[in-house]
Design a protein around this motif. Structure first.
Motif, PDB file in Angstrom:
ATOM      1  N   ASN A  43      -0.979  -3.308   0.265  1.00 22.75           N
ATOM      2  CA  ASN A  43      -0.601  -2.229  -0.053  1.00 22.75           C
ATOM      3  C   ASN A  43       0.044  -3.202  -1.492  1.00 22.75           C
ATOM      4  O   ASN A  43       0.457  -3.547  -1.720  1.00 22.75           O
ATOM      5  N   SER A  44      -0.648  -2.597  -2.160  1.00 19.84           N
ATOM      6  CA  SER A  44      -0.590  -3.678  -3.906  1.00 19.84           C
ATOM      7  C   SER A  44      -1.392  -3.117  -5.088  1.00 19.84           C
ATOM      8  O   SER A  44      -2.181  -2.501  -4.622  1.00 19.84           O
ATOM      9  N   LEU A  45      -0.929  -3.185  -6.037  1.00 17.86           N
ATOM     10  CA  LEU A  45      -1.351  -3.058  -7.760  1.00 17.86           C
ATOM     11  C   LEU A  45      -2.216  -4.296  -7.882  1.00 17.86           C
ATOM     12  O   LEU A  45      -3.520  -3.787  -8.340  1.00 17.86           O
ATOM     13  N   ASP A  46      -3.095  -5.437  -7.211  1.00 24.01           N
ATOM     14  CA  ASP A  46      -4.027  -6.314  -6.890  1.00 24.01           C
ATOM     15  C   ASP A  46      -5.462  -5.376  -6.464  1.00 24.01           C
ATOM     16  O   ASP A  46      -5.293  -4.098  -5.804  1.00 24.01           O
ATOM     17  N   SER A  47      -6.248  -5.804  -6.684  1.00 23.31           N
ATOM     18  CA  SER A  47      -7.770  -5.599  -6.369  1.00 23.31           C
ATOM     19  C   SER A  47      -8.098  -5.549  -5.523  1.00 23.31           C
ATOM     20  O   SER A  47      -8.743  -4.400  -4.097  1.00 23.31           O
ATOM     21  N   LYS A  64      -6.214  -3.371   6.939  1.00 25.40           N
ATOM     22  CA  LYS A  64      -6.336  -1.788   6.695  1.00 25.40           C
ATOM     23  C   LYS A  64      -5.588  -1.632   5.019  1.00 25.40           C
ATOM     24  O   LYS A  64      -4.408  -2.568   4.582  1.00 25.40           O
ATOM     25  N   ASN A  65      -6.712  -0.789   4.339  1.00 25.54           N
ATOM     26  CA  ASN A  65      -5.828  -0.020   3.434  1.00 25.54           C
ATOM     27  C   ASN A  65      -4.803   0.612   2.499  1.00 25.54           C
ATOM     28  O   ASN A  65      -5.397   1.427   3.828  1.00 25.54           O
ATOM     29  N   ILE A  66      -3.310   0.391   3.325  1.00 23.19           N
ATOM     30  CA  ILE A  66      -2.209   1.606   3.191  1.00 23.19           C
ATOM     31  C   ILE A  66      -1.957   1.552   1.417  1.00 23.19           C
ATOM     32  O   ILE A  66      -1.255   2.571   1.727  1.00 23.19           O
ATOM     33  N   THR A  67      -2.926   1.646   0.360  1.00 18.40           N
ATOM     34  CA  THR A  67      -2.588   1.405  -1.068  1.00 18.40           C
ATOM     35  C   THR A  67      -2.016   3.227  -1.085  1.00 18.40           C
ATOM     36  O   THR A  67      -1.225   3.744  -2.126  1.00 18.40           O
ATOM     37  N   GLY A  68      -3.009   3.672  -1.195  1.00 13.58           N
ATOM     38  CA  GLY A  68      -3.294   5.217  -1.381  1.00 13.58           C
ATOM     39  C   GLY A  68      -4.342   5.563  -2.841  1.00 13.58           C
ATOM     40  O   GLY A  68      -4.761   6.504  -2.695  1.00 13.58           O
ATOM     41  N   THR A  69      -4.496   4.880  -3.630  1.00 13.99           N
ATOM     42  CA  THR A  69      -5.064   4.886  -4.665  1.00 13.99           C
ATOM     43  C   THR A  69      -5.647   3.581  -5.306  1.00 13.99           C
ATOM     44  O   THR A  69      -4.977   2.714  -4.779  1.00 13.99           O
ATOM     45  N   GLY A  70      -6.185   3.776  -6.031  1.00 14.79           N
ATOM     46  CA  GLY A  70      -7.551   2.193  -6.811  1.00 14.79           C
ATOM     47  C   GLY A  70      -8.636   1.984  -6.618  1.00 14.79           C
ATOM     48  O   GLY A  70      -8.382   2.545  -4.860  1.00 14.79           O
ATOM     49  N   GLU A  71      -9.492   1.693  -6.394  1.00 13.28           N
ATOM     50  CA  GLU A  71     -10.392   0.489  -5.873  1.00 13.28           C
ATOM     51  C   GLU A  71     -10.287  -0.028  -5.483  1.00 13.28           C
ATOM     52  O   GLU A  71     -10.427  -1.388  -6.204  1.00 13.28           O
ATOM     53  N   LYS A  72      -9.819  -0.918  -4.053  1.00 11.99           N
ATOM     54  CA  LYS A  72      -9.551  -2.008  -3.519  1.00 11.99           C
ATOM     55  C   LYS A  72     -10.460  -1.969  -2.662  1.00 11.99           C
ATOM     56  O   LYS A  72     -11.359  -1.263  -2.049  1.00 11.99           O
ATOM     57  N   THR A  73     -10.812  -3.791  -2.372  1.00 16.61           N
ATOM     58  CA  THR A  73     -11.125  -4.377  -2.247  1.00 16.61           C
ATOM     59  C   THR A  73     -11.204  -4.814  -0.504  1.00 16.61           C
ATOM     60  O   THR A  73     -10.209  -5.927  -1.097  1.00 16.61           O
ATOM     61  N   ALA A  74     -11.594  -4.975   0.871  1.00 17.25           N
ATOM     62  CA  ALA A  74     -11.079  -6.291   1.417  1.00 17.25           C
ATOM     63  C   ALA A  74     -11.404  -7.369   1.247  1.00 17.25           C
ATOM     64  O   ALA A  74     -10.293  -8.413   1.087  1.00 17.25           O
ATOM     65  N   ILE A  75     -11.902  -7.591   1.057  1.00 16.66           N
ATOM     66  CA  ILE A  75     -12.947  -9.222   1.036  1.00 16.66           C
ATOM     67  C   ILE A  75     -14.025  -9.458  -0.152  1.00 16.66           C
ATOM     68  O   ILE A  75     -15.040  -8.605  -0.435  1.00 16.66           O
ATOM     69  N   ALA A  76     -13.467 -10.200  -1.476  1.00 17.70           N
ATOM     70  CA  ALA A  76     -14.563 -10.499  -1.674  1.00 17.70           C
ATOM     71  C   ALA A  76     -14.842 -11.700  -2.566  1.00 17.70           C
ATOM     72  O   ALA A  76     -13.716 -12.680  -1.596  1.00 17.70           O
ATOM     73  N   SER A  77     -16.039 -12.489  -2.939  1.00 19.95           N
ATOM     74  CA  SER A  77     -16.125 -13.780  -3.204  1.00 19.95           C
ATOM     75  C   SER A  77     -14.790 -14.068  -4.779  1.00 19.95           C
ATOM     76  O   SER A  77     -14.530 -13.122  -5.493  1.00 19.95           O
ATOM     77  N   TYR A  78     -14.550 -15.501  -4.379  1.00 18.49           N
ATOM     78  CA  TYR A  78     -14.140 -16.086  -6.280  1.00 18.49           C
ATOM     79  C   TYR A  78     -14.721 -16.835  -6.751  1.00 18.49           C
ATOM     80  O   TYR A  78     -15.076 -18.133  -6.428  1.00 18.49           O
ATOM     81  N   THR A  79     -15.246 -16.343  -7.795  1.00 20.03           N
ATOM     82  CA  THR A  79     -16.416 -17.696  -8.291  1.00 20.03           C
ATOM     83  C   THR A  79     -16.487 -17.275  -9.870  1.00 20.03           C
ATOM     84  O   THR A  79     -15.833 -15.953 -10.531  1.00 20.03           O
ATOM     85  N   PRO A  80     -16.399 -17.666 -10.769  1.00 17.47           N
ATOM     86  CA  PRO A  80     -17.139 -19.155 -10.036  1.00 17.47           C
ATOM     87  C   PRO A  80     -15.861 -20.686  -9.895  1.00 17.47           C
ATOM     88  O   PRO A  80     -14.993 -20.085 -10.582  1.00 17.47           O
TER      89      PRO A  80
END
Length: 201
Positions: A43-47, A64-80
């Motif tokens: 539950n965050s403003l972060d993506s 589990k995303n419970i934020t309710g709004t926004g295009e949230k991603t569970a697992i993203a890469s951190y690059t570069p």
């Protein structure tokens, strides 16, 4: 403590509220007690819930995303990064629920480059796109993964050598897969119900 070195991080069963992105760093092993009962509630403003760096493994977790709004991603890469983001990682026995993107993101090379990684028994529920993996990604393998009620379970763009082995696709919305400018993409003994078909662009 343990998180600053290569020791495993063990998370007992329970619900854990996550209000900002977890940046894994490298060489981490994060292990939950039980995939059905060790739940990270985002539950965050972060993506992004997780930003993965290299040589990081997670196991037995529900995200589990419970934020309710926004295009949230569970697992993203951190690059570069110094270790070039999510590579040589293993996701094992993970449930991902109610995220817009399950694994990967729409932010190009900065978040969607994933390579040399293995995904075993990963279940993605109710995503707009279960996987959205971008340019520079290669040599990823998905084994016994399940995609339920995803609008498009798989969207690969500029990927090479991706294997889906004994994966299940249930109740896809638009298509079962969208594959753009990619090579050596293999589906082996996968199950589609109902089959929506796919598109190669």
């Amino acid at each position: 403590g343990g998180y600053s070195n290569k020791n495993p991080i063990y998370i007992p069963s329970g619900d854990y509220l996550i209000t900002s992105t977890i940046n894994t760093g490298t060489y981490k092993n994060i292990i939950g007690e039980d995939q059905n009962n060790t739940t990270l509630l985002f539950n965050s403003l972060d993506s992004f819930l997780f930003e993965f760096d290299a040589f990081t493994n997670i196991k037995n977790l529900k995200l589990k995303n419970i934020t309710g709004t926004g295009e949230k991603t569970a697992i993203a890469s951190y690059t570069p990064t110094t270790s070039s983001g999510m590579n040589n990682s293993i996701l094992d026995t993970i449930i991902i629920e109610d995220f817009y993107y399950g694994i990967g993101s729409d932010q190009g090379l900065t978040r969607a480059m994933i390579y040399n990684s293995i995904f075993k028994k990963v279940k993605v529920y109710n995503a707009h796109k279960g996987l959205l993996i971008g340019a520079g990604s290669n040599a990823n393998t998905f084994i016994n993964c399940e995609f339920w009620n995803n609008y498009i379970p798989i969207h690969l763009n500029n990927n090479t050598t991706v294997n889906f082995i004994e994966c299940t696709f249930e109740n896809s919305g638009l298509l079962d897969f969208l594959i753009e400018v990619s090579y050596n993409i293999n589906f082996e003994t996968c199950y589609f119900e109902p089959a929506k078909g796919g598109r190669y662009d």
